[in-house]
Design an enzyme around this catalytic site. Sequence first.
Site, PDB file in Angstrom:
ATOM      1  N   HIS A  36      10.918  52.329  82.631  1.00  0.00           N
ATOM      2  CA  HIS A  36       9.587  52.104  83.193  1.00  0.00           C
ATOM      3  C   HIS A  36       8.478  52.623  82.293  1.00  0.00           C
ATOM      4  O   HIS A  36       7.300  52.373  82.547  1.00  0.00           O
ATOM      5  CB  HIS A  36       9.472  52.756  84.581  1.00  0.00           C
ATOM      6  CG  HIS A  36       9.456  54.257  84.553  1.00  0.00           C
ATOM      7  ND1 HIS A  36      10.581  55.023  84.780  1.00  0.00           N
ATOM      8  CD2 HIS A  36       8.457  55.148  84.314  1.00  0.00           C
ATOM      9  CE1 HIS A  36      10.267  56.307  84.705  1.00  0.00           C
ATOM     10  NE2 HIS A  36       8.984  56.402  84.420  1.00  0.00           N
TER      11      HIS A  36
ATOM     12  N   ASP B 148      16.923  51.831  84.886  1.00  0.00           N
ATOM     13  CA  ASP B 148      15.726  52.470  84.338  1.00  0.00           C
ATOM     14  C   ASP B 148      16.053  53.104  82.983  1.00  0.00           C
ATOM     15  O   ASP B 148      16.134  54.326  82.850  1.00  0.00           O
ATOM     16  CB  ASP B 148      15.180  53.526  85.299  1.00  0.00           C
ATOM     17  CG  ASP B 148      13.746  53.939  84.960  1.00  0.00           C
ATOM     18  OD1 ASP B 148      13.198  53.409  83.977  1.00  0.00           O
ATOM     19  OD2 ASP B 148      13.186  54.789  85.679  1.00  0.00           O
TER      20      ASP B 148
ATOM     21  N   GLY C 116       4.737  62.482  83.275  1.00  0.00           N
ATOM     22  CA  GLY C 116       4.887  62.843  81.874  1.00  0.00           C
ATOM     23  C   GLY C 116       6.281  63.295  81.525  1.00  0.00           C
ATOM     24  O   GLY C 116       6.639  63.378  80.356  1.00  0.00           O
TER      25      GLY C 116
ATOM     26  N   SER D 298       8.960  61.607  82.417  1.00  0.00           N
ATOM     27  CA  SER D 298       9.826  60.436  82.404  1.00  0.00           C
ATOM     28  C   SER D 298      10.580  60.305  81.090  1.00  0.00           C
ATOM     29  O   SER D 298      10.017  60.506  80.009  1.00  0.00           O
ATOM     30  CB  SER D 298       8.996  59.160  82.623  1.00  0.00           C
ATOM     31  OG  SER D 298       8.636  59.028  83.962  1.00  0.00           O
TER      32      SER D 298
ATOM     33  N   SER E 130      13.994  59.478  85.740  1.00  0.00           N
ATOM     34  CA  SER E 130      13.443  58.232  86.261  1.00  0.00           C
ATOM     35  C   SER E 130      12.207  58.495  87.127  1.00  0.00           C
ATOM     36  O   SER E 130      11.119  58.057  86.800  1.00  0.00           O
ATOM     37  CB  SER E 130      14.499  57.479  87.063  1.00  0.00           C
ATOM     38  OG  SER E 130      13.957  56.329  87.678  1.00  0.00           O
TER      39      SER E 130
END
Length: 489
Positions: free
Chosen positions: A208, A238, A319, A321, A336
């Site tokens: 993402h 993801d 931030g 991720s 995720s």
Amino acid sequence: MKHARRGVRRLMRLAAAGGLVCGSLMVTYAMAGEPSGGSTRTAGTLRAGSDEARAAVDVITRLGDTRTAGSWTGADGRPVVGVTDADAAEEARRAGVAPKMVRYSMDRLRAATETLAAEPRVSGTAWVTDYSANRIVVRADSTVSAGDWSRLSGVAGDIGDVVRMERTEGAFTTRVNAAAPIFTDGGRCTAGFNVTDGRDVFILTAGHCGAAGTDWFRNPDDTRPLGTTVTADFPGSDFALVRYADGETLNGADVVTLGGRRGVRIIGATEPVVGQQVFRSGSTTGFRTGRITALNATVNYPEGTVTGLIETTVCAERGDSGGPLFSRGLALGVTSGGNGDCTTGGLTYFQPAVKAMQTLGVRLVDPSTDPEEAGQGGQAGQDQSADRPSPTASGPSGGPATDSPSPQPGTSAGAQAGPPAAAAGTGGTANGSGTGIISGIADDFGPLGGVAPGLAVVAASLVLLLISRWIEARQGRRNYQDHYSQTWA
């Protein structure tokens, strides 16, 4: 005969030299990897690849999904297998695995999740299989309306007691906006693990974070190119691959940065285990710890539904991720999304690393065998210690790790990774390096790691060397006596 004796002495010297090297490596690994004041096993944590874990998998495979209902780690650190009848429980005991009688089989649990997935999608909901509770837990965040909650509750009632409904605080969101920060227009994420397809080197991160074609930079000013996303899978899964520009990598190809100039070396990848203590690093909230609470989680983000995720009690924020999830030097997943924050706590979900790498056809980079691909090596001055927090670090609630400060923006190497990917399953790692072999030997000796056996190998090698020298000296004296007798006879 003389040549035979000489060959034996040569073999003894070579064996002694090899033993000294192997023993020294075992001692070095144990001293570097042993956390201060603690055992190599933490209560409640199942060591990946242990005999108990393999036995649990074997029991589930033999009995099948109609007589078992998953496995998890008990409070004593040993695996527990859910079983549906007394004969299955007895078979588990004979295999050395603790059984727990449950009402619903894995087939029944799976059927419940399939029914939920067939219903119209509701953003802000998630469901997981709670093996220890033998239930499917459906969670709805604060964005779910009263009407949707009522409709979901009706669906759960039709399925039966196997489903439990829960309201949760906050909202389930992806964590865009993590070890080293990587920047793109309008956002940032975290470098996950360094991987390779045998030709190019990539960053494994969250899907993402950016679609294929997204350009990434090392700084927020977009002046230092890092690479470009070549493939991204989101929603559904993801994960994404970012190919490094000009074949360059971030420093520390097999190291996850913890902050405070500390890091953890990643030696492989494996499947997660429910109840396992895990660790995460991200550029927003730094180094955090918690436990795995469920597998195969489904989360309905506003952007779409993602399935097959790992649910944990580790906190995360925007931030973080794409950042790495790991345990005992093994890669488990990339960040995720979730709810809450690192002040109030919350749940965080991770894309399993093994599944992502298998789908993408990549493996973890091994600097020892791919020196040109791995970049410049680890950061100078890092402490390559075991991936456990010090006694003052956070517990399962995911609070701050006080003596593991967050990495500052601009620091090198984020979540990087090591040797070739390990085999999937609750088995061990498949290491392609000598370090992995030595670490496996050391881990099998309990709290003392490789120190005691390593010293024993060194001692035995020295004894062998002394015996070889004694035989050589004795033979020399005999030769001298023979020569003296022949000369002065």
